[in-house]
Design an enzyme around this catalytic site. Structure first.
Site, short mmCIF file in Angstrom:
data_model
loop_
_atom_site.label_atom_id
_atom_site.label_comp_id
_atom_site.label_asym_id
_atom_site.label_seq_id
_atom_site.Cartn_x
_atom_site.Cartn_y
_atom_site.Cartn_z
N ARG A 19 8.54 -9.82 -4.05
CA ARG A 19 9.31 -10.14 -3.82
C ARG A 19 9.88 -11.63 -2.93
O ARG A 19 11.10 -11.19 -2.39
CB ARG A 19 8.65 -9.86 -2.25
CG ARG A 19 8.87 -10.01 -0.84
CD ARG A 19 8.13 -9.66 0.07
NE ARG A 19 8.64 -9.60 1.75
CZ ARG A 19 8.76 -11.11 2.38
NH1 ARG A 19 7.67 -12.13 2.44
NH2 ARG A 19 8.90 -11.67 3.49
N SER A 71 11.57 -7.29 3.43
CA SER A 71 10.60 -7.14 4.22
C SER A 71 9.07 -6.37 2.98
O SER A 71 9.79 -5.10 2.44
CB SER A 71 10.17 -6.87 5.26
OG SER A 71 10.73 -5.50 5.90
N SER A 111 3.91 4.14 9.15
CA SER A 111 3.59 3.30 10.26
C SER A 111 2.83 2.09 10.15
O SER A 111 2.01 2.36 9.95
CB SER A 111 3.14 4.00 11.35
OG SER A 111 2.97 3.60 12.86
N ASN A 112 3.58 1.17 10.32
CA ASN A 112 3.03 -0.32 9.48
C ASN A 112 2.94 -1.37 10.95
O ASN A 112 3.06 -1.78 12.15
CB ASN A 112 4.31 -0.87 8.76
CG ASN A 112 3.74 -2.05 8.27
OD1 ASN A 112 2.30 -2.42 8.46
ND2 ASN A 112 4.72 -3.02 7.13
N GLY A 166 -1.73 -0.58 6.64
CA GLY A 166 -2.75 -2.26 7.56
C GLY A 166 -1.93 -3.46 6.77
O GLY A 166 -0.46 -3.73 5.64
N HIS A 201 -3.02 19.86 6.39
CA HIS A 201 -4.09 20.54 5.75
C HIS A 201 -3.24 22.06 4.93
O HIS A 201 -3.63 22.45 4.33
CB HIS A 201 -5.60 20.60 5.76
CG HIS A 201 -6.08 20.76 5.24
ND1 HIS A 201 -5.97 21.41 3.81
CD2 HIS A 201 -7.46 20.57 4.83
CE1 HIS A 201 -6.46 20.68 2.36
NE2 HIS A 201 -7.53 20.13 2.95
N ASP A 227 -3.13 19.32 0.29
CA ASP A 227 -4.11 19.42 -0.82
C ASP A 227 -4.61 18.34 -0.06
O ASP A 227 -3.93 17.12 -0.20
CB ASP A 227 -4.21 20.59 -1.44
CG ASP A 227 -3.84 22.01 -0.87
OD1 ASP A 227 -4.77 22.52 0.02
OD2 ASP A 227 -3.75 22.78 -2.24
#
Length: 541
Positions: free
Chosen positions: A359, A371, A462-463, A487, A514, A518
């Protein structure tokens, strides 16, 4: 992914439109703001603008053909993309839809009073596939104002964004049926436009006397007047011509952008049909000298301290905060997802040392700052290409594996959460993803996203790493089969050779449905994501 362009409803009484002429042909490249065709309605001949970008793959009706409202008139997508399946699917919907849609207006028709001659009802339009009602944020016109067919009348908050609404009617605003702050269901009457001095009180009274499901709230005296010109609802109408009253020919989207950027349209040279100013003219505008650019009104400083009132010792209290449309939709859709889709979770640690070095090197040459989230988007998109079973949707009787890869990236807002979509993310460079994501995030925070910019996702990320969250689990965003919770990158002491050293670790958790994914499939997908992030050079091959 190919997208259908449908015949819009340009007036309250319009049931079909006649194609006067096509301004584009199959194979042409188009951008938002381009005029596709001229359409004759029951009121006037108007230009039909595009909110899509891509290549015209298909044009159905020919010049002079009549097309019912909401029927497909064209398909836009990637050059060479197959669209036959989309047409077949839409043909099935079109055979079933008319009876359902016609039932709604019939229920709202007045029983004991007719609408005066020349007056037209403005109804709450459908602005997203999940919208059931719209909340009036503010009226841009007040009773007594003259309005043109392409004027924005009001701002409406949907379950996805706040958008301006065009009335498609010309005359005087005679009546406002729903006050600012109130909500109205789809197709409910929100205003009446007609000749100046027309008395619509009997019609309004008849609407109010109907059972629930007819008219909306009583009329407001007048909402704050503002001047605006741009519809956010696609498709939008453009100026008819230069006009005898001296109005500059410009598309509503161009007018909106010019207003936001403080650009005088008189200084911009139009490159559209007949010298009409379109979106790209505003994008490419460079001031010749030093024009006075009006800065947008500043909101109260975010950094200002706000001292909350303190309750006396021993006194209980609370504040009830009404739920807006966005919050109610989030609650409904994620509740359905959590309780209908059997979730399972897979967590993995990823060494980000190589990604951090890559980066840094890329940002030295990239035209836009890349980013870590942009790198994650690219890695996920590349991994989905290798694991199509994860890029799927549960459809009840079958599982739909998507051939395109559209990555949704969740953005937190004061009112809730919205998911802008990076389309065909696997085919874009990191710099392209970074540039597009930055623009979408900015539009999301300003509530300027258009429906095609927050729909169509096949996978979501989702960060919360930027908020120092080590790890978390996310609820799947329908219709996706999975969502990746990201995270923060954390320094961890690890054993290196005969001693110890520091490495940078990021934890990610994959939530899977599910029914369609799987455990082994999800695990293999995460391994591929890990491989791309731990050796970013692989994403460039």
């Amino acid at each position: 992914m190919a997208e259908a362009i449908r015949m819009p409803r340009m007036s309250d009484t319009m049931t079909e439109g006649i194609i006067v002429s096509w301004q584009k042909k199959v194979g042409d490249k188009i951008k938002p703001g381009d005029v596709l065709a001229e359409v004759e309605t029951d009121k006037a001949t108007m230009e039909l603008e595009s909110y899509n970008e891509g290549t015209i793959l298909y044009i159905g009706p020919k010049k002079g053909d009549k097309v019912p409202v909401d029927n497909v008139i064209a398909v836009v997508g990637k050059e060479g993309e197959s669209y036959e399946g989309l047409l077949q699917e839409n043909n099935k919907k079109e055979t079933a839809a008319p009876t359902k849609e016609e039932a709604v207006p019939a229920a709202t028709a007045p029983a004991n009073a007719e609408l005066p001659k020349g007056a037209k009802v403005i109804r709450m339009p459908l602005m997203s596939d999940t919208m059931t009602e719209g909340k009036i944020v503010k009226w841009l016109k007040k009773v007594g104002d003259k309005v043109k067919s392409d004027d924005a009348l009001l701002e409406v908050e949907t379950d996805k964004a706040t958008m301006e609404v065009v009335g498609y009617e010309e005359g005087t605003l005679l009546h406002i049926a729903v006050e600012a702050g109130d909500a109205a269901p789809i197709n409910a009457m929100i205003a009446i436009v007609g000749p100046e001095g027309t008395d619509v009180s009997a019609y309004v009274a008849a609407q109010k006397a109907q059972p629930a499901g007819g008219a909306a709230a009583p009329a407001a005296p007048s909402a704050p007047a503002a001047t605006s010109s741009t519809p956010a609802l696609a498709p939008t109408q453009s100026e008819a011509s230069a006009d005898d009253d001296g109005r500059i020919k410009a598309s509503p989207l161009a007018r909106k952008m010019a207003k936001e950027k403080g650009i005088s349209l008189s200084l911009v040279k139009g490159t559209g049909d007949g010298g009409r100013i379109i979106k790209r003219d505003i994008d490419n505008y460079v001031p010749a000298a030093a024009p006075a650019v009006s800065a947008p009104a500043e909101s109260p400083k975010e950094g200002a301290l706000h001292i909350h009132e303190f309750a006396p010792v021993g006194q209980e209290g609370y504040t009830d905060i009404p739920n807006n449309s966005m919050r109610l939709t989030i609650a409904r859709r994620l509740g359905e997802s959590k309780f209908n889709a059997p979730h399972f979770y897979l967590t993995m640690e990823i060494n980000m040392d190589q990604a951090m070095a890559a980066r840094k090197a890329m940002n030295e040459v990239s035209p836009v700052k890349i980013s870590f989230n942009d790198i994650v988007i690219k890695a996920v998109a590349m991994a989905l290409r290798e694991h199509p079973a994860v890029n799927s949707s549960w459809m009840g009787d079958f599982i739909r594996q998507n051939h395109h890869i559209h990555i949704g990236s969740a953005v937190a807002m004061p009112d809730g959460l919205i998911v802008p979509v990076i389309r065909f993310a696997d085919q874009k460079s990191l710099a392209q993803i970074a540039s597009e994501a930055k623009g979408l995030y900015e539009k999301a925070r300003n509530k300027k996203l258009q429906p095609n910019e927050f729909s169509g996702n096949t996978f979501t990320i989702s960060n919360l790493g930027m908020m120092d969250i080590d790890e978390f689990t996310a609820i799947i965003n329908p219709p996706d089969s999975a969502i990746l919770a990201v995270g923060r990158i954390k320094e961890v002491v690890v054993r290196k050779g005969d001693g110890f050293g520091v490495t940078n670790i990021m934890k990610v958790t994959l939530s899977c449905d599910h029914r369609s994914v799987d455990g082994a499939v999800g695990a293999a997908f995460l391994q591929t994501v890990k491989a791309f992030l731990e050796n970013p050079v692989r994403m460039l091959i």
